[in-house]
Motif scaffolding. Structure first.
Motif, PDB file in Angstrom:
ATOM      1  N   GLY A 197      -5.218   8.259   8.455  1.00 40.03           N
ATOM      2  CA  GLY A 197      -5.765   7.555   7.197  1.00 40.03           C
ATOM      3  C   GLY A 197      -4.704   7.076   6.276  1.00 40.03           C
ATOM      4  N   SER A 198      -4.923   6.467   5.159  1.00 42.21           N
ATOM      5  CA  SER A 198      -4.171   5.822   4.144  1.00 42.21           C
ATOM      6  C   SER A 198      -3.914   6.696   3.011  1.00 42.21           C
ATOM      7  N   PHE A 199      -2.928   7.201   2.728  1.00 41.26           N
ATOM      8  CA  PHE A 199      -2.342   7.906   1.834  1.00 41.26           C
ATOM      9  C   PHE A 199      -0.785   8.115   1.390  1.00 41.26           C
ATOM     10  N   HIS A 200      -0.196   8.226   0.175  1.00 44.38           N
ATOM     11  CA  HIS A 200       1.057   8.084   0.115  1.00 44.38           C
ATOM     12  C   HIS A 200       1.541   9.122   0.745  1.00 44.38           C
ATOM     13  N   VAL A 201       2.836   9.193   1.243  1.00 45.03           N
ATOM     14  CA  VAL A 201       3.644  10.400   1.663  1.00 45.03           C
ATOM     15  C   VAL A 201       5.125   9.940   1.341  1.00 45.03           C
ATOM     16  N   PHE A 202       5.915  11.032   1.034  1.00 47.02           N
ATOM     17  CA  PHE A 202       7.227  10.845   0.564  1.00 47.02           C
ATOM     18  C   PHE A 202       8.105  11.711   1.498  1.00 47.02           C
ATOM     19  N   PHE A 203       9.503  11.298   1.612  1.00 47.02           N
ATOM     20  CA  PHE A 203      10.587  12.147   2.118  1.00 47.02           C
ATOM     21  C   PHE A 203      11.657  12.099   1.136  1.00 47.02           C
ATOM     22  N   ILE A 204      11.973  13.349   0.756  1.00 50.70           N
ATOM     23  CA  ILE A 204      12.987  13.832  -0.324  1.00 50.70           C
ATOM     24  C   ILE A 204      14.372  14.287   0.168  1.00 50.70           C
TER      25      ILE A 204
ATOM     26  N   LEU B 227      12.366  -0.915  -4.978  1.00 52.93           N
ATOM     27  CA  LEU B 227      13.884  -0.230  -5.219  1.00 52.93           C
ATOM     28  C   LEU B 227      13.789   0.388  -6.790  1.00 52.93           C
ATOM     29  N   VAL B 228      13.594   1.808  -6.850  1.00 52.37           N
ATOM     30  CA  VAL B 228      13.338   2.380  -8.066  1.00 52.37           C
ATOM     31  C   VAL B 228      14.670   3.266  -8.307  1.00 52.37           C
ATOM     32  N   VAL B 229      15.374   2.995  -9.650  1.00 47.41           N
ATOM     33  CA  VAL B 229      16.478   3.652  -9.846  1.00 47.41           C
ATOM     34  C   VAL B 229      15.964   4.575 -11.249  1.00 47.41           C
ATOM     35  N   ALA B 230      16.200   5.921 -11.234  1.00 43.92           N
ATOM     36  CA  ALA B 230      15.954   6.845 -12.425  1.00 43.92           C
ATOM     37  C   ALA B 230      16.716   7.778 -12.460  1.00 43.92           C
TER      38      ALA B 230
ATOM     39  N   SER C 195       9.828  20.838  -9.084  1.00 35.96           N
ATOM     40  CA  SER C 195      10.971  20.152  -8.653  1.00 35.96           C
ATOM     41  C   SER C 195      10.734  19.040  -7.846  1.00 35.96           C
ATOM     42  N   LEU C 196      10.367  19.153  -6.555  1.00 38.71           N
ATOM     43  CA  LEU C 196      10.279  18.038  -5.695  1.00 38.71           C
ATOM     44  C   LEU C 196       8.879  17.382  -6.267  1.00 38.71           C
ATOM     45  N   GLY C 197       7.960  17.801  -6.898  1.00 42.48           N
ATOM     46  CA  GLY C 197       6.767  17.231  -7.452  1.00 42.48           C
ATOM     47  C   GLY C 197       7.071  16.202  -8.531  1.00 42.48           C
ATOM     48  N   ARG C 198       8.318  16.524  -9.256  1.00 39.77           N
ATOM     49  CA  ARG C 198       8.789  15.734 -10.241  1.00 39.77           C
ATOM     50  C   ARG C 198       9.776  14.582  -9.719  1.00 39.77           C
ATOM     51  N   ILE C 199      10.388  14.986  -8.770  1.00 45.01           N
ATOM     52  CA  ILE C 199      11.662  14.095  -8.283  1.00 45.01           C
ATOM     53  C   ILE C 199      11.043  12.801  -7.907  1.00 45.01           C
ATOM     54  N   GLN C 200      10.026  12.943  -6.950  1.00 47.86           N
ATOM     55  CA  GLN C 200       9.434  11.552  -6.444  1.00 47.86           C
ATOM     56  C   GLN C 200       8.532  10.945  -7.351  1.00 47.86           C
ATOM     57  N   VAL C 201       8.865   9.733  -7.356  1.00 48.06           N
ATOM     58  CA  VAL C 201       7.899   8.862  -8.376  1.00 48.06           C
ATOM     59  C   VAL C 201       6.729   8.105  -7.779  1.00 48.06           C
ATOM     60  N   PRO C 202       5.544   8.357  -8.468  1.00 48.08           N
ATOM     61  CA  PRO C 202       4.457   7.623  -7.904  1.00 48.08           C
ATOM     62  C   PRO C 202       4.530   6.096  -7.936  1.00 48.08           C
ATOM     63  N   PHE C 203       3.906   5.708  -6.974  1.00 50.08           N
ATOM     64  CA  PHE C 203       4.110   3.970  -6.852  1.00 50.08           C
ATOM     65  C   PHE C 203       2.771   3.463  -6.550  1.00 50.08           C
ATOM     66  N   GLU C 204       2.792   2.226  -6.621  1.00 51.26           N
ATOM     67  CA  GLU C 204       1.505   1.269  -6.612  1.00 51.26           C
ATOM     68  C   GLU C 204       1.124   1.319  -5.299  1.00 51.26           C
ATOM     69  N   ARG C 205      -0.425   1.625  -5.238  1.00 53.10           N
ATOM     70  CA  ARG C 205      -1.044   1.766  -3.935  1.00 53.10           C
ATOM     71  C   ARG C 205      -0.890   0.221  -3.310  1.00 53.10           C
ATOM     72  N   GLY C 206      -0.668   0.248  -1.996  1.00 57.83           N
ATOM     73  CA  GLY C 206      -0.386  -1.129  -1.187  1.00 57.83           C
ATOM     74  C   GLY C 206       0.828  -1.314  -0.756  1.00 57.83           C
ATOM     75  N   LEU C 207       1.975  -0.771  -1.635  1.00 57.41           N
ATOM     76  CA  LEU C 207       3.113  -1.034  -1.380  1.00 57.41           C
ATOM     77  C   LEU C 207       3.555  -0.226   0.004  1.00 57.41           C
ATOM     78  N   ALA C 208       4.131  -0.704   0.723  1.00 57.83           N
ATOM     79  CA  ALA C 208       4.631  -0.113   2.212  1.00 57.83           C
ATOM     80  C   ALA C 208       5.791   0.740   2.116  1.00 57.83           C
ATOM     81  N   LEU C 209       6.695   0.505   1.085  1.00 59.76           N
ATOM     82  CA  LEU C 209       7.815   1.310   0.864  1.00 59.76           C
ATOM     83  C   LEU C 209       8.232   1.379  -0.425  1.00 59.76           C
ATOM     84  N   SER C 210       8.489   2.527  -0.966  1.00 61.95           N
ATOM     85  CA  SER C 210       9.202   2.651  -2.414  1.00 61.95           C
ATOM     86  C   SER C 210      10.299   3.569  -2.111  1.00 61.95           C
TER      87      SER C 210
END
Length: 549
Positions: free
Chosen positions: A112-119, A174-177, A194-209
């Motif tokens: 299904g559809s949910f956000h996933v990150f690779f840090i 493209l996010v710069v922080a 650590s990792l839970g704070r490094i990734q930045v939540p992004f808007e639902r529907g975006l295919a890439l942040s």
């Protein structure tokens, strides 16, 4: 002269906890009130074991002398990230032939559809962070031209309720922080802080942040945030690998395959085992653990040394069968799970996410298309066993149980059945629902789900050196099962990195493991700082190290 044993005194100060004692104090095993932390054998003293466990979880605890330890507070501040800029970046040369609306495959709908990150986290580059940010801004438009769906939007079809991808070049983010901490001061062993704070939540529907975070020391992280609907583990690791190839080599040596629905078409008539109905449940918050129970699970990051992986593999292998490294680690984890369960339940479960690309017949599924396909080709394997059996069986027998469970789903027919099953169950989306694997809910016997990224190599050097930490990251919400994600270390030394979400009792079992397979992923151990903590030696005693204040 008669020796007098002085008790341990605890002095609490605002910044540190100091434990002092007489270095030569020795007491009988049955009396632990005056335990000798430096000379006493660790196995005979629960207070010593508690300290050793503390040092494993909080490895910044610093040895100050032969008679005491200085420990930092148990709660250290988490990484604070401030977003400096967000910008939408479009593909510079949209490809021809991609439909305006890209249907997803039935296998995409399984998870299904949910956000996933690779840090990926990098030490300070010689060129400086401005050069990194400039390179990312310059390269992203061309990258999106090759991976065009990631410049689109994930939307819900108004008629069917099924998610789909609108390929209209709306743009990736493209996010710069910036983070106020230095990498050396980040408690990477605490995954949430650590990792839970490094990734930045992004808007639902975006295919890439695509997210760049600069640390105070000049180091940085590069995070790929996307939707699991678009990628599985193979696809998620393909993104940074393709990024590195394009930036370093100036182009891409292969062509991504974006046609999803036609690659995995349902059969007519559909054919699937009735047992699939028992594996899936309709996702219903009313049947999930409440938010506070889910929040009680702790998240930690570990390093598993290559020598430990090899040692487990040797122990898990027999004269007739050699276990894989993943089977060996899974068997060890299963035993830790059984130890944590103890007498609270009679049974426990392990589950694995299994990539099926290697099991698809190239005569039916174009091998090049399958290998260049970023979408989902995964399924769950699971096995329940008696706690007593797992605890008492040799490691080789438990590894064989894990191998048998994985083998049951590691076949082409399994994935074709899933496609057919989802085709027959799509109606739930029109009702606003979706499906989820029952083993991940956190109901029934205790279960731990392993996501193995070890088949996928990520070096991550896009012109500014290799990262020293790479890790997938998801927010599981109210799902209540334990989980471990295992990935190769980018160091290339055969070690593995693990992020784990566990019940506190399981975390205690991992920390108390006499084999010490899972070592806290400290900044020192990851190579972000010089050694400055008490490392645990092979005997389980604390080894002194110099502290950099």
């Amino acid at each position: 002269m008669k020796m007098i044993c002085l008790p341990i005194f605890l002095f609490f100060f605002p910044k540190v906890l100091v434990i002092t004692q007489r270095a030569d104090c020795r007491v009988p095993k049955q009396d632990e009130s005056n335990c000798d932390l430096t000379n006493h054998h660790p196995a005979s003293c629960s207070r010593h074991r508690s300290l050793v466990s503390y040092l494993r979880v909080h490895p910044r605890a610093t040895s100050v002398s032969a008679v005491g330890y200085v420990m930092p507070p148990a709660e250290r501040p988490a990484v604070a990230v401030e977003v400096v800029s967000r910008a939408l970046v479009q593909a510079s040369d949209p490809p021809r032939g991609i439909p305006a609306v890209l249907p997803v495959s039935n296998l995409d709908l399984i998870l299904g559809s949910f956000h996933v990150f690779f840090i990926a986290v990098y030490p300070p580059p010689a060129a400086g962070f401005p050069a990194v940010a400039a390179a990312a801004r310059a390269a992203l438009p061309a990258f999106l031209s090759r991976f065009y769906p990631f410049a689109g939007r994930v939307v819900t079809n108004a008629s069917t309720g099924v998610p789909e991808v609108v390929c209209g070049n709306a743009g990736a983010e493209l996010v710069v922080a910036r983070a106020g901490a230095e990498l050396a001061d980040v408690d990477f062993a605490d995954a949430d802080a650590s990792l839970g704070r490094i990734q930045v939540p992004f808007e639902r529907g975006l295919a890439l942040s695509l997210q760049l975070v600069r640390f105070a020391c000049g180091g940085f992280s590069l995070t790929w945030g996307t939707d699991h609907l678009l990628v599985d583990g193979h696809g998620l690791t393909t993104l940074p690998n393709a990024w590195a190839e394009m930036l370093v080599g100036g182009g891409l040596s292969w062509e991504p395959h974006h046609d999803r629905a036609s690659l995995f078409r349902p059969r007519s008539p559909p054919r699937y085992s009735p047992s699939l109905d028992a594996e899936f449940v309709r996702y219903d918050p009313a049947n999930l653990p409440n938010a506070l129970l889910a929040a009680a699970l702790v998240r930690r990051n570990y390093v598993v040394d290559a020598a430990d992986v090899d040692r487990l593999r040797a122990a898990a292998s027999g004269p007739e069968r050699r276990a894989t490294r993943l089977e060996a680690l899974s068997a060890h984890v299963w035993k830790l799970l059984a130890a944590a369960v103890g007498g609270s339940d009679t049974r426990c479960r392990m589950a694995w996410l299994v990539d099926g690309r290697r099991r698809l017949d190239p005569a039916k599924y174009n091998k090049t298309h399958v290998n260049n396909y970023l979408g989902n080709v995964v399924t769950y394997a699971s096995r329940e066993a008696a706690v007593h059996t797992v605890r008492t069986a040799p490691l080789a027998d438990v590894a064989t149980m894990a191998a048998a469970a994985i083998a049951e789903v590691f076949r082409q027919e399994r994935y074709e059945e899933l496609v057919d099953w989802m085709e027959a169950r799509k109606g739930v989306f029109a009702e606003g629902g979706k499906w989820t694997e029952a083993v991940g809910l956190g109901t029934g016997s205790p279960a731990l789900v392993v996501s193995a990224f070890v088949p996928f190599r990520v070096e991550g050097d896009f012109g500014f050196g290799r990262p020293r930490l790479v890790m997938p990251w998801v927010r599981p919400g109210r799902l209540g099962s334990a989980a471990m994600t295992v990935i190769r270390s980018p160091a290339g030394d055969g070690s593995w990195l693990v992020t784990a979400r566990m019940w506190p009792r399981l975390a205690d079992a991992v920390d108390a493991d006499p084999d010490a397979v899972f070592k806290p992923a400290t900044a020192e151990r990851l190579g972000f700082a010089a050694p400055r903590c008490c490392e645990l030696g092979a005997t389980g005693t604390a080894q002194h190290a110099v502290s950099r204040m």
